[in-house]
Scaffold this motif. Structure first.
Motif, PDB file in Angstrom:
ATOM      1  N   MET A   1     -20.018   1.801   6.407  1.00 59.22           N
ATOM      2  CA  MET A   1     -19.112   0.398   6.955  1.00 59.22           C
ATOM      3  C   MET A   1     -18.180   0.317   5.834  1.00 59.22           C
ATOM      4  SD  MET A   1     -21.382   0.161   9.596  1.00 59.22           S
ATOM      5  CE  MET A   1     -21.140  -1.636   9.227  1.00 59.22           C
ATOM      6  N   ASN A   2     -17.575   0.178   4.992  1.00 60.94           N
ATOM      7  CA  ASN A   2     -17.003  -0.079   3.953  1.00 60.94           C
ATOM      8  C   ASN A   2     -15.906   1.348   3.389  1.00 60.94           C
ATOM      9  OD1 ASN A   2     -17.299  -3.468   3.678  1.00 60.94           O
ATOM     10  ND2 ASN A   2     -19.493  -1.735   2.713  1.00 60.94           N
ATOM     11  N   HIS A   3     -15.231   1.404   3.050  1.00 58.75           N
ATOM     12  CA  HIS A   3     -14.442   2.485   2.912  1.00 58.75           C
ATOM     13  C   HIS A   3     -13.307   2.903   1.708  1.00 58.75           C
ATOM     14  CE1 HIS A   3     -15.648   3.262   7.186  1.00 58.75           C
ATOM     15  NE2 HIS A   3     -15.289   2.544   7.754  1.00 58.75           N
ATOM     16  N   TYR A   4     -13.459   3.280   0.886  1.00 54.12           N
ATOM     17  CA  TYR A   4     -12.932   2.732  -0.282  1.00 54.12           C
ATOM     18  C   TYR A   4     -12.036   4.018  -0.754  1.00 54.12           C
ATOM     19  CZ  TYR A   4     -15.260  -1.216  -1.196  1.00 54.12           C
ATOM     20  OH  TYR A   4     -15.969  -2.186  -1.532  1.00 54.12           O
ATOM     21  N   TYR A   5     -10.305   4.240  -0.958  1.00 55.21           N
ATOM     22  CA  TYR A   5      -9.337   5.205  -1.432  1.00 55.21           C
ATOM     23  C   TYR A   5      -8.289   5.354  -2.329  1.00 55.21           C
ATOM     24  CZ  TYR A   5     -10.293   5.057   3.899  1.00 55.21           C
ATOM     25  OH  TYR A   5     -10.814   5.049   5.384  1.00 55.21           O
ATOM     26  N   CYS A   6      -8.416   6.378  -2.851  1.00 53.71           N
ATOM     27  CA  CYS A   6      -7.877   5.910  -4.354  1.00 53.71           C
ATOM     28  C   CYS A   6      -6.929   7.686  -4.802  1.00 53.71           C
ATOM     29  CB  CYS A   6      -8.807   6.080  -5.843  1.00 53.71           C
ATOM     30  SG  CYS A   6      -9.960   7.090  -5.838  1.00 53.71           S
ATOM     31  N   LYS A   7      -6.169   7.050  -5.318  1.00 59.36           N
ATOM     32  CA  LYS A   7      -5.519   8.439  -5.612  1.00 59.36           C
ATOM     33  C   LYS A   7      -5.567   8.727  -7.543  1.00 59.36           C
ATOM     34  CE  LYS A   7      -0.919  10.510  -5.037  1.00 59.36           C
ATOM     35  NZ  LYS A   7      -1.312  12.091  -4.769  1.00 59.36           N
ATOM     36  N   PRO A   8      -6.229   9.988  -7.792  1.00 58.84           N
ATOM     37  CA  PRO A   8      -6.323  10.198  -9.006  1.00 58.84           C
ATOM     38  C   PRO A   8      -4.900   9.959  -9.689  1.00 58.84           C
ATOM     39  CG  PRO A   8      -7.612  11.349  -8.072  1.00 58.84           C
ATOM     40  CD  PRO A   8      -7.122  10.572  -6.769  1.00 58.84           C
ATOM     41  N   ASP A   9      -4.928   9.836 -10.526  1.00 57.24           N
ATOM     42  CA  ASP A   9      -3.503  10.398 -12.018  1.00 57.24           C
ATOM     43  C   ASP A   9      -4.290  11.288 -12.845  1.00 57.24           C
ATOM     44  OD1 ASP A   9      -1.703  10.190 -13.847  1.00 57.24           O
ATOM     45  OD2 ASP A   9      -1.044   8.363 -13.514  1.00 57.24           O
ATOM     46  N   TYR A  10      -3.879  12.362 -12.618  1.00 57.45           N
ATOM     47  CA  TYR A  10      -4.757  13.011 -13.661  1.00 57.45           C
ATOM     48  C   TYR A  10      -3.674  12.689 -15.052  1.00 57.45           C
ATOM     49  CZ  TYR A  10      -7.420  14.486  -9.777  1.00 57.45           C
ATOM     50  OH  TYR A  10      -7.687  14.965  -8.675  1.00 57.45           O
ATOM     51  N   GLN A  11      -2.576  12.997 -15.347  1.00 60.17           N
ATOM     52  CA  GLN A  11      -1.846  12.142 -16.768  1.00 60.17           C
ATOM     53  C   GLN A  11      -2.576  11.791 -17.475  1.00 60.17           C
ATOM     54  OE1 GLN A  11       0.172  14.018 -14.788  1.00 60.17           O
ATOM     55  NE2 GLN A  11       0.849  15.566 -15.142  1.00 60.17           N
ATOM     56  N   LEU A  12      -2.438  10.088 -16.987  1.00 57.35           N
ATOM     57  CA  LEU A  12      -2.581   9.139 -17.055  1.00 57.35           C
ATOM     58  C   LEU A  12      -4.713   8.957 -17.411  1.00 57.35           C
ATOM     59  CD1 LEU A  12      -0.176   6.820 -16.119  1.00 57.35           C
ATOM     60  CD2 LEU A  12      -0.711   7.595 -18.527  1.00 57.35           C
ATOM     61  N   GLU A  13      -4.821   9.784 -16.498  1.00 57.37           N
ATOM     62  CA  GLU A  13      -6.844   9.853 -16.117  1.00 57.37           C
ATOM     63  C   GLU A  13      -6.883   8.196 -16.050  1.00 57.37           C
ATOM     64  OE1 GLU A  13      -8.187  11.201 -20.231  1.00 57.37           O
ATOM     65  OE2 GLU A  13      -7.582  13.110 -20.220  1.00 57.37           O
ATOM     66  N   LYS A  14      -6.456   8.007 -14.717  1.00 52.56           N
ATOM     67  CA  LYS A  14      -6.915   7.030 -13.832  1.00 52.56           C
ATOM     68  C   LYS A  14      -6.682   7.231 -12.707  1.00 52.56           C
ATOM     69  CE  LYS A  14      -4.213   3.405 -14.899  1.00 52.56           C
ATOM     70  NZ  LYS A  14      -2.762   2.741 -14.972  1.00 52.56           N
ATOM     71  N   TYR A  15      -7.406   6.223 -11.970  1.00 53.59           N
ATOM     72  CA  TYR A  15      -7.356   5.795 -10.371  1.00 53.59           C
ATOM     73  C   TYR A  15      -6.435   4.536  -9.924  1.00 53.59           C
ATOM     74  CZ  TYR A  15     -10.718   9.640 -10.969  1.00 53.59           C
ATOM     75  OH  TYR A  15     -11.460  10.803 -10.881  1.00 53.59           O
ATOM     76  N   HIS A  16      -6.145   5.174  -8.386  1.00 50.26           N
ATOM     77  CA  HIS A  16      -4.833   3.685  -7.996  1.00 50.26           C
ATOM     78  C   HIS A  16      -5.942   3.793  -7.107  1.00 50.26           C
ATOM     79  CE1 HIS A  16      -1.765   4.379 -11.295  1.00 50.26           C
ATOM     80  NE2 HIS A  16      -2.052   5.341 -11.446  1.00 50.26           N
ATOM     81  N   PHE A  17      -6.921   3.190  -6.548  1.00 47.07           N
ATOM     82  CA  PHE A  17      -6.999   2.476  -5.202  1.00 47.07           C
ATOM     83  C   PHE A  17      -5.878   1.983  -4.605  1.00 47.07           C
ATOM     84  CE2 PHE A  17     -11.025   1.638  -7.529  1.00 47.07           C
ATOM     85  CZ  PHE A  17     -11.380   2.507  -6.864  1.00 47.07           C
ATOM     86  N   ILE A  18      -6.082   2.815  -3.291  1.00 44.51           N
ATOM     87  CA  ILE A  18      -4.992   2.469  -1.978  1.00 44.51           C
ATOM     88  C   ILE A  18      -5.473   2.054  -1.007  1.00 44.51           C
ATOM     89  CG2 ILE A  18      -3.064   4.093  -3.418  1.00 44.51           C
ATOM     90  CD1 ILE A  18      -4.125   5.998  -1.334  1.00 44.51           C
TER      91      ILE A  18
END
Length: 148
Positions: free
Chosen positions: A123-140
């Motif tokens: 029902m709900n979809h979430y997508y993210c792109k990991p940034d391995y250098q900064l150890e963060k996840y960017h939601f897209i």
């Protein structure tokens, strides 16, 4: 099974021992139709049909070892060179997507290093792109179409 937040797809079903089974074109066999399996089958159709992922590079329900523990991922899409384009965590439609769901896929991804992550309950979809250098996840907004 309930209508999910995906395009309509055609699936193959059969009944065995009074249980409905659904055919998985990736694993090439029938599985008992449970709510999470219903989501997983929609995800795989979505990836193959809408995002143009080659079916030969889609993998489902495989075991991986994390800190010596055996875990199972739901869906992974590979690149031809073996890198991972996408890892998907599927939950049943009634299961809310929580921080723990993201923690689970993040733990799995420590071993796999996917380019993109997707978490869905159908029902709900979430997508993210990991940034391995900064150890963060960017939601897209969505994952890109697969390009070889």
């Amino acid at each position: 099974m309930q209508k999910l937040n995906f395009p309509d797809y055609t699936f193959r079903f059969k009944s065995k021992e009074n249980k409905i089974q659904i055919f998985d074109p990736v694993r090439k066999k029938f599985f008992i139709l449970q709510p999470e399996e219903w989501v997983r089958q929609h995800v795989m159709q979505y990836l193959i049909r809408e995002k143009k992922c080659p079916v030969s590079l889609v993998n489902a329900e495989k075991e991986l070892k994390i800190n010596g523990l055996s875990k199972r991922y739901d869906v992974v899409v590979y690149r031809p060179d073996g890198r991972i384009f996408l890892m998907v965590e599927c939950k049943a439609p009634k299961v809310p997507i929580t921080q723990e769901t993201f923690n689970q896929i993040a733990r799995y991804n420590m071993a796999l290093k996917a380019e993109y992550l997707m978490v869905t309950n159908g029902m709900n979809h979430y997508y993210c792109k990991p940034d391995y250098q900064l150890e963060k996840y960017h939601f897209i907004e969505e994952i890109p179409t697969y390009i070889l």
